[in-house]
Design an enzyme around this catalytic site. Sequence first.
Site, PDB file in Angstrom:
ATOM      1  CB  VAL A  96       0.871  -5.867   4.447  1.00 31.86           C
ATOM      2  CG1 VAL A  96       0.256  -6.601   5.636  1.00 31.86           C
ATOM      3  CG2 VAL A  96       0.417  -4.411   4.430  1.00 31.86           C
ATOM      4  N   GLY A 124       0.825  -1.209   0.000  1.00 34.03           N
ATOM      5  CA  GLY A 124       0.000   0.000   0.000  1.00 34.03           C
ATOM      6  C   GLY A 124       0.851   1.247   0.000  1.00 34.03           C
ATOM      7  N   GLY A 173       3.522   1.095   2.817  1.00 32.92           N
ATOM      8  CA  GLY A 173       4.616   0.147   2.617  1.00 32.92           C
ATOM      9  C   GLY A 173       4.082  -1.259   2.409  1.00 32.92           C
ATOM     10  CG  ASP A 191      -8.066   5.473   1.784  1.00 30.84           C
ATOM     11  OD1 ASP A 191      -8.606   5.653   0.683  1.00 30.84           O
ATOM     12  OD2 ASP A 191      -6.945   4.958   1.904  1.00 30.84           O
TER      13      ASP A 191
END
Length: 844
Positions: A531, A526, A529, A641
């Site tokens: 996951v 994302g 960074g 979001d």
Amino acid sequence: MKIDGIRLLCLNFLIVVSLYVRSGEGQKNSILVNCGTNSTINVGGRRWAGDSGTGGNVSLSSSGIEASATTFDGDQAYAPLYKTARLFVDSLNYTFRGAQGSYFLRLHFYPFALKNHNVNDSSFSVEANGITLLSRFNVPDEILHKNLYIMELGGNSSSPYLVKEFFFTVSSDVLVVDFIPTKGSFGFVNAIEIVNVEDRLFVDSIHKVGSNGETSNLSLSKRGIETMYRLNVGGSPIKADEDLILSRVWEADSSYMLTANAGSEIHSRGNITYGSANETSIAPLVVYRSARTTSNTQVMENRFNMSWKFEVDPDFDYIIRLHFCELTFDKANERIFRIYINNKTAADNFDIFEQAGGMNKTYHQDFFDVVPSVVNTLWIQLGPDTTTGTAGTDALLNGLEVFKLSRNGNLAHVGKVENPGGSKTSRNMILWVSIGAGISSIVILAASIALITCFCRKRNKETDAKKHPPGWRPLFLLNSTANAKGSLHQSLYGSMAPNRTGRRFTLAELKAATNNFEDSLVIGVGGFGKVYKGEIEDGTRAAIKRANPQSQQGLTEFETEIEMLSKLRHKHLVSMIGFCDEQDEMILVYEYMANGTLRSHLFGSNLPPLSWKQRIEVCIGAARGLHYLHTGADRGIIHRDVKTTNILLDENFVAKMADFGLSKTGPSLEHTHVSTAVKGSFGYLDPEYFRRQQLTEKSDIYSFGVVLFEVICARAVINPSLPRDQINLAEWAMRWQRQRSLETIIDPHLQGAYSPESLTKYAEIAEKCLADEGKSRPAMGEVLWHLEYVLQVQEAWLRSINGENSFSSSQVLADHEVREDVDVPEAMKLDRGAGLDPKRVQDE
């Protein structure tokens, strides 16, 4: 630099200068002055006469100091003009005779190194025929401020010089331009232009923004006007020699756009003509050969606006001039859009073809607005009017100008107006110096102690700086450190600590859990960074999100995520297990969601499709999580979001909202919204939030409405590879829904496996979520109530086709209302799509 040794004896000596210049079409009676020299030069196709010559119609009150430079850092075509300047330490004026009429006055400044004078310390005012144009003006500061402002907007600017342009009418036969240095300082000017405007450039009666077409009489002949911005929209910068009429400079607009590529550039090689005879001096035809439209749906939804942001002086009146030329459509009613200025409607149902009288014909429209004393920005936005049903759903703009109007004979910022004599300033200075002297003895001892303390802290900071690169600092290094806006970050070990839950992991523990962050364990990427799927020492599976130092997200999102999840606990919100801020790392550890994102189960993967019932249940779970966010805290929390990649599914397909890095606490009771920069994901962004920069819970509702359509259509919200009318899912689905034919475009996997009644009710609530205005959208509790009803209708339908019982949607609704054990409002009894108190639906 040439210094006149008898300058003090010549302050009142009148130097008569012959500078009557006719250069370029339409520039009769224009005067071009090359300051600080007796040389006449050709620059930009025009002749500039030195101000040290002798002649008839221009006079200089004193010689000042002639200055020159050996080098020039900029466009070399202008080097001869900007390598000389006239410097003054006392008042100096230029008197221009035979100047009756309307004129542009342009003052050119290039701050080169001056012998015996530090140009950074210069400060002066400028007046023209009694109108204050500039006050306490410092050229290097102004240049730096402008360049930094453009860079802040994402543009590129490194201009080393500055041109200030003013417009006014001279009723007498004389124009006097006074340069007045601030007491103890000095000023300079490199060149002066006085360009005659033979045609009427401005009219007194102008449309007032937000007044439904009402006009204001501005009496412009009695006021001064400053050009704040002049932009060639969708095209390249235009130099002075390309504007044959008035030698104006037009900047490219991209540097001032909120999103530089929010609209696509279009160009025409057709025969552009002026729409009327009085248009010829308004702008050169080259401005109208390029334009910008909002049709670039790879970047932004068609329903969104192109937005330009300008820094302006508060407490002034402004004229906003927009230039149009229809380059695409050859008849009326094909492109109709709205114009917003400072979040107010300036014009709606705007049709360029109709206004200009045809295709490839120029047209301009002026608008008048007042910028109050508490505001220093001016927003100009154009967006499509989707209610008109026109073929063209985008807006178009060719050029843009912003002019500031004088107030009470002043064009300088009100807070900067000075007394040229300096007596009042001096008295105030003496008073404050006296007060300061009286109390200074009290603080000397404290200051000494502070210096010693600061020295020690500086030593510590230098040590820290070697360990931690600038711009990427873990949370504990920011304890009690002021940020750029002057507020203090809350440390995890400071005031936030009592509310924090979760474990603080060491970096070694998380490396062990992820096999040193092995790429094969990456389960998502994302804006923050990567996951990773990991297993901590007690065998618990976890999702470990590690920040990327090159990411556009960082400390703010890290802090927000920890703060939000530390005080939020709910069955339908992803739980945070802990975090790590060791060795410049920012890592968050969450509960592991075995079935990944909702999006991965809709399209783009080989996972089996979800059934209609499963999709409804997932939407209900996400709605419960959002409803808790909106109502579970005193002021509520806005996710900001909402999208299918932020809705995660556990091993039982229970949906949970994730990623709170952009979340904001809702407005206080006395406010209706949170003013904040626009953040989110294209395709899901609330157009009202984007236009106004005013965030409310209804912004989440809009995004959730897009999710509802994405769930049923199983396609990306923005897909540039599709035909134009299908690129944007929200617009495409809404067109079908308004025709009550949404079943035409739903996921083929659902065909024959859903109750038509459930689909109808589902589509109705999705449509309400996408209402253009936030006040027309339902609350999340109401959305949740309808989705639960949709689920019951689908379950009843499934039972009926399995022969368990007969299906009746009215009975399902009655059962649903009884099960909720809450009185249903009368409006809902009459119209099942109406509202409901959001607090009446609570999760267990």
